[in-house]
Design a protein around this motif. Structure first.
Motif, PDB file in Angstrom:
ATOM      1  N   GLN A 282      24.266  28.335 -11.106  1.00 48.20           N
ATOM      2  CA  GLN A 282      23.608  29.050 -12.225  1.00 48.20           C
ATOM      3  C   GLN A 282      23.663  30.568 -12.072  1.00 48.20           C
ATOM      4  OE1 GLN A 282      21.983  27.284  -9.941  1.00 48.20           O
ATOM      5  NE2 GLN A 282      19.932  28.075  -9.514  1.00 48.20           N
ATOM      6  N   LEU A 283      24.004  31.052 -10.893  1.00 48.01           N
ATOM      7  CA  LEU A 283      24.088  32.509 -10.690  1.00 48.01           C
ATOM      8  C   LEU A 283      25.504  33.051 -10.862  1.00 48.01           C
ATOM      9  CD1 LEU A 283      21.810  32.968  -7.527  1.00 48.01           C
ATOM     10  CD2 LEU A 283      21.183  33.184  -9.930  1.00 48.01           C
ATOM     11  N   VAL A 284      26.460  32.144 -10.989  1.00 50.46           N
ATOM     12  CA  VAL A 284      27.863  32.597 -10.992  1.00 50.46           C
ATOM     13  C   VAL A 284      28.196  33.420 -12.246  1.00 50.46           C
ATOM     14  CG1 VAL A 284      30.288  31.841 -11.042  1.00 50.46           C
ATOM     15  CG2 VAL A 284      28.674  30.745  -9.469  1.00 50.46           C
ATOM     16  N   ALA A 285      27.818  32.917 -13.425  1.00 53.30           N
ATOM     17  CA  ALA A 285      28.196  33.627 -14.657  1.00 53.30           C
ATOM     18  C   ALA A 285      27.591  35.036 -14.715  1.00 53.30           C
ATOM     19  CB  ALA A 285      27.813  32.809 -15.889  1.00 53.30           C
ATOM     20  N   PRO A 286      26.286  35.196 -14.431  1.00 56.05           N
ATOM     21  CA  PRO A 286      25.741  36.566 -14.477  1.00 56.05           C
ATOM     22  C   PRO A 286      26.448  37.514 -13.503  1.00 56.05           C
ATOM     23  CG  PRO A 286      23.954  34.968 -14.303  1.00 56.05           C
ATOM     24  CD  PRO A 286      25.222  34.206 -14.189  1.00 56.05           C
ATOM     25  N   LEU A 287      26.762  37.026 -12.301  1.00 55.78           N
ATOM     26  CA  LEU A 287      27.434  37.905 -11.334  1.00 55.78           C
ATOM     27  C   LEU A 287      28.867  38.206 -11.770  1.00 55.78           C
ATOM     28  CD1 LEU A 287      26.225  36.664  -7.810  1.00 55.78           C
ATOM     29  CD2 LEU A 287      25.292  38.448  -9.283  1.00 55.78           C
ATOM     30  N   ALA A 288      29.508  37.224 -12.365  1.00 56.65           N
ATOM     31  CA  ALA A 288      30.879  37.444 -12.862  1.00 56.65           C
ATOM     32  C   ALA A 288      30.860  38.502 -13.970  1.00 56.65           C
ATOM     33  CB  ALA A 288      31.469  36.132 -13.370  1.00 56.65           C
TER      34      ALA A 288
ATOM     35  N   THR B 191      30.626  15.657  -6.756  1.00 53.88           N
ATOM     36  CA  THR B 191      31.387  14.988  -5.696  1.00 53.88           C
ATOM     37  C   THR B 191      32.223  15.963  -4.854  1.00 53.88           C
ATOM     38  OG1 THR B 191      33.345  14.657  -7.077  1.00 53.88           O
ATOM     39  CG2 THR B 191      31.651  12.938  -7.191  1.00 53.88           C
ATOM     40  N   ALA B 192      32.106  17.267  -5.135  1.00 51.86           N
ATOM     41  CA  ALA B 192      32.955  18.245  -4.431  1.00 51.86           C
ATOM     42  C   ALA B 192      32.728  18.158  -2.931  1.00 51.86           C
ATOM     43  CB  ALA B 192      32.665  19.657  -4.939  1.00 51.86           C
ATOM     44  N   ARG B 193      33.807  18.214  -2.170  1.00 54.27           N
ATOM     45  CA  ARG B 193      33.708  18.086  -0.704  1.00 54.27           C
ATOM     46  C   ARG B 193      33.458  19.418  -0.019  1.00 54.27           C
ATOM     47  NH1 ARG B 193      38.329  14.430   1.765  1.00 54.27           N
ATOM     48  NH2 ARG B 193      36.790  14.272   3.437  1.00 54.27           N
ATOM     49  N   CYS B 194      33.441  20.470  -0.818  1.00 52.98           N
ATOM     50  CA  CYS B 194      33.286  21.809  -0.242  1.00 52.98           C
ATOM     51  C   CYS B 194      32.629  22.708  -1.291  1.00 52.98           C
ATOM     52  CB  CYS B 194      34.691  22.315   0.115  1.00 52.98           C
ATOM     53  SG  CYS B 194      34.736  23.837   1.011  1.00 52.98           S
ATOM     54  N   ASP B 195      31.589  23.421  -0.911  1.00 55.15           N
ATOM     55  CA  ASP B 195      30.920  24.381  -1.809  1.00 55.15           C
ATOM     56  C   ASP B 195      30.513  23.773  -3.160  1.00 55.15           C
ATOM     57  OD1 ASP B 195      31.102  26.250   0.176  1.00 55.15           O
ATOM     58  OD2 ASP B 195      32.690  27.437  -0.771  1.00 55.15           O
ATOM     59  N   ALA B 196      29.944  22.557  -3.110  1.00 61.27           N
ATOM     60  CA  ALA B 196      29.569  21.863  -4.351  1.00 61.27           C
ATOM     61  C   ALA B 196      28.517  22.639  -5.153  1.00 61.27           C
ATOM     62  CB  ALA B 196      29.043  20.463  -4.013  1.00 61.27           C
ATOM     63  N   ALA B 197      27.556  23.253  -4.455  1.00 63.58           N
ATOM     64  CA  ALA B 197      26.423  23.880  -5.162  1.00 63.58           C
ATOM     65  C   ALA B 197      26.839  25.048  -6.045  1.00 63.58           C
ATOM     66  CB  ALA B 197      25.379  24.336  -4.139  1.00 63.58           C
ATOM     67  N   GLN B 198      27.955  25.671  -5.694  1.00 60.70           N
ATOM     68  CA  GLN B 198      28.358  26.850  -6.475  1.00 60.70           C
ATOM     69  C   GLN B 198      29.468  26.548  -7.487  1.00 60.70           C
ATOM     70  OE1 GLN B 198      29.380  29.054  -2.978  1.00 60.70           O
ATOM     71  NE2 GLN B 198      31.571  29.002  -3.343  1.00 60.70           N
ATOM     72  N   ALA B 199      29.940  25.302  -7.509  1.00 55.46           N
ATOM     73  CA  ALA B 199      31.056  24.974  -8.408  1.00 55.46           C
ATOM     74  C   ALA B 199      30.579  24.880  -9.856  1.00 55.46           C
ATOM     75  CB  ALA B 199      31.694  23.654  -7.977  1.00 55.46           C
TER      76      ALA B 199
END
Ligand code: PEP
Ligand code: MN
Length: 339
Positions: A278-284, A305-313
């Protein structure tokens, strides 16, 4: 030492200067510019007498450089570098979007995400085949098989591939499959790796170290350029601070600070700074508003189901919306006269 040629200096005069520099056992870096060519001199331990060069035909002036970096500076090249990756660019008028999953997990996953990336109009697909993981028990990537999957996605969709190399043998492999080599935050001061990518023909995306100062980061870029590879893009991805509400603290001021001293393009990695989707778009959006030449964004076809960095995807829908927003901001900036 920085040798500035006269605006009408001929190619022979430039070669004459290069020969002279090499005869002294130093390395000459020719940087052609819109109005004049400059030749950076590296390899000298102490000061070099400027008069040696000022009397050569075609030379306007020879300037002693007191800063620790020479090649990354606007003094050497006043025009911004445009890094060319085939027909795609980073550092020109087009906002560069480098998007994809954190890791290549499977053919199906990568091709699904790549379709979303292509749909957004982005030119670059990212995805790690070799992952630097904090825990040795975490998924570390598919290795060469991951690179093959990325190459398949490129062939199918025409995207340029950006992927990380962790060491020199990894660079040998990445060179066979990818279009741009990523040097990750943990490796920003791995000088063996920096020198190796400095010898590569591929452009390099250099992430800022987890606790690196701007000077250390620029010197890492300098290290790549000193080997002869001038196609370097800097990537601000946040640094470690006392804050816990984000994974890293995005140092937005790094963007205009870099602009002030360097001709190299700079992009913002909103995902690794945020750590939460949820923080990615504002920072982008903020990164583009701060003047970044592009963005790195992690997107997954099924983040749960991401095996890496799921929380930020980001989900495909969130990602597509974010790209529309950042393009709107970028367009506004381009249309605003900057006097
Ligand atoms: C990545 O891009 O997936 C990555 C590992 O980033 P960083 O090196 O910035 O942590
Ligand atoms: Mn990641």
């Amino acid at each position: 030492m920085l040798i500035v040629m006269k605006s009408g200096a001929t190619p022979e005069e430039v070669s004459g200067v290069v020969r002279n520099v090499e005869q002294l056992g130093f390395r000459a870096h020719v940087m052609p510019g819109a109005t004049r060519t400059a030749v950076g001199v590296t390899g000298n331990q102490g000061a070099v007498e400027s008069a040696r060069f000022e009397n050569l035909p075609g030379v306007f002036e020879a300037i002693r450089v007191s800063k620790p970096y020479k090649l990354i500076t606007l003094d050497l090249q006043p025009d911004q570098t445009v890094v060319r990756v085939g027909d795609a660019t980073i550092g020109g008028d087009e906002l560069a979007i480098i998007a994809g999953p954190c890791a290549v997990e499977s053919r199906e996953q990568t091709l699904a995400v790549a379709k979303t990336v292509q749909e957004s109009g982005a030119r670059f697909l990212r995805g790690g085949a070799f992952k630097p993981r904090s825990s040795p028990y975490d998924f570390a990537g598919l290795g060469e098989e991951g690179l093959q999957i990325l190459a398949e996605a490129r062939d199918a969709l025409g995207l340029k591939i950006v992927t990380e190399a962790l060491d020199s043998p990894g660079v040998d492999l990445v060179e066979q499959y990818a279009d741009m080599i990523q040097v990750g935050a943990r490796n920003m001061q791995n000088f063996t790796l920096l020198r190796r990518v400095g010898k590569s023909k591929l452009p390099v995306l250099l992430k800022r170290g987890i606790a690196a100062t701007i000077d250390e980061w620029l010197l890492a870029a300098e290290c790549i350029m000193a080997e002869g590879n001038y196609q370097v893009v800097l990537c601000e991805r946040g640094v470690r601070t006392f804050a816990h509400h984000t994974r890293n603290t995005l140092d937005l001021a790094a963007v205009p600070t870099i602009r002030h001293v360097s001709h190299l393009p700079i992009i913002v990695d909103a995902s690794h700074a945020a750590g939460k989707s949820q923080l990615v778009a504002p920072l982008a959006r903020a990164g583009v508003a701060a003047g970044a030449d592009g963005l790195m964004i992690e997107v997954h076809n099924d983040p749960g189901t991401a095996r890496c960095d799921a929380a930020q995807a980001l989900t495909p829908a969130e990602y597509l919306k974010t790209v529309r927003e950042v393009r709107g901001i970028h367009r506004l900036l381009l249309e605003t006269p900057n006097e």
